[in-house]
Design an enzyme around this catalytic site. Sequence first.
Site, short mmCIF file in Angstrom:
data_model
loop_
_atom_site.label_atom_id
_atom_site.label_comp_id
_atom_site.label_asym_id
_atom_site.label_seq_id
_atom_site.Cartn_x
_atom_site.Cartn_y
_atom_site.Cartn_z
N HIS A 104 0.81 -1.23 0.00
CA HIS A 104 0.00 0.00 0.00
C HIS A 104 0.84 1.28 0.00
O HIS A 104 0.32 2.35 -0.34
CB HIS A 104 -0.93 0.04 1.21
CG HIS A 104 -1.98 -1.03 1.23
ND1 HIS A 104 -2.82 -1.24 0.16
CD2 HIS A 104 -2.31 -1.94 2.18
CE1 HIS A 104 -3.64 -2.25 0.46
NE2 HIS A 104 -3.35 -2.69 1.67
N ASP B 240 -4.90 -12.27 4.59
CA ASP B 240 -6.12 -11.72 5.19
C ASP B 240 -7.40 -12.14 4.47
O ASP B 240 -8.49 -11.73 4.88
CB ASP B 240 -6.04 -10.20 5.31
CG ASP B 240 -5.47 -9.52 4.08
OD1 ASP B 240 -5.33 -10.19 3.04
OD2 ASP B 240 -5.15 -8.32 4.16
N TYR C 83 -4.15 -10.69 9.79
CA TYR C 83 -4.31 -10.10 11.12
C TYR C 83 -4.78 -11.11 12.15
O TYR C 83 -4.95 -10.78 13.31
CB TYR C 83 -5.22 -8.87 11.01
CG TYR C 83 -4.69 -7.97 9.92
CD1 TYR C 83 -3.60 -7.15 10.16
CD2 TYR C 83 -5.20 -8.03 8.62
CE1 TYR C 83 -3.04 -6.38 9.14
CE2 TYR C 83 -4.66 -7.27 7.60
CZ TYR C 83 -3.58 -6.44 7.86
OH TYR C 83 -3.02 -5.70 6.86
#
Length: 370
Positions: free
Chosen positions: A135, A259, A298
């Site tokens: 990102h 994720d 996560y």
Amino acid sequence: MNINRIIYIYKKSLVQECNRLPGMPKRASMVQDLINSYNLLLDDRFLVVQSADATDNELKSFHSTAYIEYLKNVGKTDSGATEDPEYFGLTDECPVLPNNDVLVKIIAGGSISAAKLLVAKKCNIAINWFGGWHHAQRDSAEGFCYVNDVVLAIQILRKSFERILYVDLDIHHGNGVQNAFEYSNKILTLSFHQKTAGFYPGTGGLEDIGCGEGKYYSVNVPFLEGIGHENYTKVFKEVFKCVLASFPAKAIVVQCGADGLNGDPIGRCNLTLETYGDCVKEILKCDLPTLFLGGGGYNFANASRLWTYLTAVIANIHLDNDIPDESEYFPEYGPSYELEIPQGLQKDMNSKAYIEDILNAIKSHCTYLK
């Protein structure tokens, strides 16, 4: 070095710096511990290589001088850094940390080192599960990512490989990588991700196809909520085949964000280890120089399960389903204490008609590739 050996990037400081990332305490340590608990890296098929830290010039092959210099000075007394940290994306998701400049050099160095080994033909496959920070933008941090090691690695690979295919399996759109190469027709970015109202980063629609000379060289596969194994693997195999037929890549970079797995508190989708494994097996069939990276994830136990499993898949090694009780983090894998991650009960909102619309749109898109 034997080119047939799989290079595995590791350095103690690389794990330690990844553990410092916001929301990621101990994840990198858990990943390495589980791989070690299965004794994978003791197999002759692997060669463990310590990464070298990135230099300023290497960081600036993508990131702006202003951003890199700011990271050096922010938080230091009499540094002369006057800009608001928010200007460089240093906010809640990416707060100013002690020695931010050291962190980015070590994290970027992992993927840069792997790319250099591929360029030097020291291996055909390199793995860096401590990379994949897709990102980060040219002049700012974003989405837990301070540095875009993916882009920096691709910049190295461009020195030897004319056409590079970037495949992003993270449940979030690989916006930083796409933005870096949206004007290039030598790097094709292919991202499989969820795109729904309010889901970060909100980019990566079917219509998001690149610009200028790079028009049509950004390929996005936007899933709705709850994507499961059957629909994901069907779409991946058809799209990947179509893209490869139209874009004869010379090297591949794969971001394997965890994720999308069932049980992830942010992704909240319904993929399994086998979903990712099936995709990786399709990529391996290409027999091209390939760099495998980590990414999001996560639920730390599940991220560790995935990257351990994929390490074995890449080397064609079978793993026992029982988590080794030698693992320092063994209690974290309860209540099943198994490697397997079953699908959950989430409803897959991707209807047959929606999937066909995606496939038809991308097949049409691929006809414009040269």
